[in-house]
Design a protein around this motif. Structure first.
Motif, short mmCIF file in Angstrom:
data_model
loop_
_atom_site.label_atom_id
_atom_site.label_comp_id
_atom_site.label_asym_id
_atom_site.label_seq_id
_atom_site.Cartn_x
_atom_site.Cartn_y
_atom_site.Cartn_z
N ILE A 298 33.28 30.66 71.09
CA ILE A 298 34.30 30.25 70.12
C ILE A 298 35.14 31.45 69.73
CG2 ILE A 298 34.70 29.33 67.80
CD1 ILE A 298 32.28 27.62 68.09
N ALA A 299 36.45 31.28 69.73
CA ALA A 299 37.38 32.33 69.31
C ALA A 299 38.43 31.71 68.40
CB ALA A 299 38.03 32.99 70.52
N GLN A 300 38.90 32.52 67.44
CA GLN A 300 39.90 32.04 66.48
C GLN A 300 41.14 32.92 66.56
OE1 GLN A 300 40.29 31.91 61.63
NE2 GLN A 300 38.31 31.36 62.50
N GLY A 301 42.32 32.29 66.48
CA GLY A 301 43.56 33.04 66.56
C GLY A 301 44.67 32.35 65.81
N PRO A 302 45.85 32.99 65.72
CA PRO A 302 46.99 32.41 65.00
C PRO A 302 47.65 31.30 65.81
CG PRO A 302 47.59 34.51 65.96
CD PRO A 302 46.13 34.36 66.22
N VAL A 303 48.29 30.39 65.10
CA VAL A 303 48.99 29.28 65.75
C VAL A 303 50.42 29.71 66.05
CG1 VAL A 303 49.74 26.88 65.51
CG2 VAL A 303 47.58 27.64 64.49
N PRO A 304 50.92 29.50 67.27
CA PRO A 304 52.33 29.83 67.56
C PRO A 304 53.28 28.92 66.81
CG PRO A 304 51.31 28.70 69.41
CD PRO A 304 50.22 28.96 68.45
N GLY A 305 54.54 29.28 66.81
CA GLY A 305 55.53 28.51 66.07
C GLY A 305 55.76 27.12 66.62
N LYS A 306 55.57 26.94 67.92
CA LYS A 306 55.74 25.63 68.56
C LYS A 306 54.63 25.44 69.58
CE LYS A 306 59.71 23.45 69.10
NZ LYS A 306 61.08 23.05 69.57
#
Length: 255
Positions: A79-87
Motif C-alpha cells: 500500500i502506498a499513499q500519494g497526492p491526487v492530480p488535478g484531473k
C-alpha cells in the motif's frame, strides 16, 4: 698263355671299377635322414604387432531433468499513499474497471460499462451524504448510467467515528493495482486491506484536523496464489470537533 689270361682279368677288373665309380657319381644324393621327434625345430610364427585395444566409448549418463514447476505464488500486498492530480481520467486508468460515487445524488454510482462489476461496494453505513468538495476533477467515457463526464468534483462522505465504507475486488495469480481516491474532513481515516486467500494485510492513515477536505490517492498492489478477493475498509478512526467529521470517497480504478 697264362700271362695273357692274367692281363685279361686285370683289365676286366679295371673296367668294372670304372663303371661302379661312374654309377656312384651319377646317382642323385639321398635325402638326409629324418630328425628325431625331440629335435624338430618348428618355424617361428609370423611376427604380429600389438593390436591396440580401443578405449571403450563412455556411455552418457542419464540425468533426470530438473523440475520445471514454478514455485507457488504467495500473497503479496503493498500500500502506498500519494497526492491526487488535478484531473483524473478514470476510463484511461481503470483498464479492468472503474467506479465514481455521487455525481447525481447520495446513492448515485457511475461505473465502467464493460468492467463486469469487479469493484463492488458493501452495504452503506449511515449517515451518508453527497459532497462536491474535491479539489480534483474526475472525467470518464464509456460509463453507465452516465456515459461521459468532462470533470466532476463530487463524491460521498460519512460522519462520526466508526462509520465508513467497504469495498472488494477480485484477486488471483495475475498482479493487480487498485487505486482509491479518498479524503477526510476533521478526522483521521484508516484504510485496511486484506486478501481472502491468506493472512496478508496492509493499512494506511490519512489524518486531517482541519475543517476542509484533504484528499489522497491510495495505491494497493496485490497478488494471490489462487482466486479470491481483496477486501478493504475505509473508516473514520477518530472524529475531531463538532459537526460532520469523517471520511470521504470519490472514485476507484482497477488495472
Amino acid at each position: 698263355m697264362i700271362l695273357a689270361g692274367v692281363l685279361v682279368v686285370i683289365g676286366f677288373g679295371f673296367v668294372a671299377a670304372r663303371a661302379l665309380n661312374t654309377s656312384d657319381e651319377a646317382a642323385p644324393p639321398l635325402d638326409p635322414p629324418a630328425p628325431a621327434l625331440g629335435d624338430v625345430q618348428l618355424p617361428p610364427p609370423p611376427s604380429q604387432g600389438l593390436i591396440p585395444l580401443q578405449s571403450p566409448t563412455p556411455t552418457p549418463s542419464r540425468t533426470s531433468a530438473a523440475p520445471t514447476t514454478k514455485p507457488p505464488v504467495r500473497d503479496q500486498l503493498r500500500i502506498a499513499q500519494g497526492p491526487v492530480p488535478g484531473k483524473v481520467d478514470l476510463s484511461a486508468e481503470g483498464t479492468s474497471d472503474w467506479v465514481h460515487w455521487g455525481l447525481d445524488g447520495t446513492f448515485s454510482l457511475e461505473r465502467d460499462r464493460g468492467g463486469d462489476f469487479r469493484i463492488l461496494e458493501g452495504a452503506p453505513t449511515a449517515p451518508r451524504f453527497r459532497h462536491s468538495l474535491s479539489p480534483a476533477q474526475f472525467t470518464w467515457s464509456g460509463g453507465d448510467p452516465v456515459a461521459t463526464a468532462a470533470g466532476t468534483r463530487t463524491g460521498i462522505r460519512t460522519c462520526g467515528q466508526g462509520n465508513g465504507f467497504t469495498l472488494s475486488a477480485p484477486a488471483g495469480t495475475t498482479p493487480r493495482i487498485l487505486k482509491l481516491y479518498l479524503g477526510s474532513v476533521s478526522a483521521r481515516g484508516k484504510l485496511t486491506a486484506r486478501l481472502s486467500t491468506g493472512d496478508s494485510t496492509g493499512s494506511t492513515v490519512l489524518d486531517n484536523r482541519g475543517g476542509t477536505l484533504r484528499t489522497a490517492v491510495v495505491t494497493v498492489a496485490y497478488q494471490a496464489p489462487r482466486s479470491g478477493q481483496i477486501r478493504l475498509t475505509w473508516t473514520t478512526d477518530s472524529a475531531y470537533g463538532k459537526g460532520c467529521a469523517g471520511v470521504t470517497l470519490e472514485a476507484a480504478t482497477l488495472s
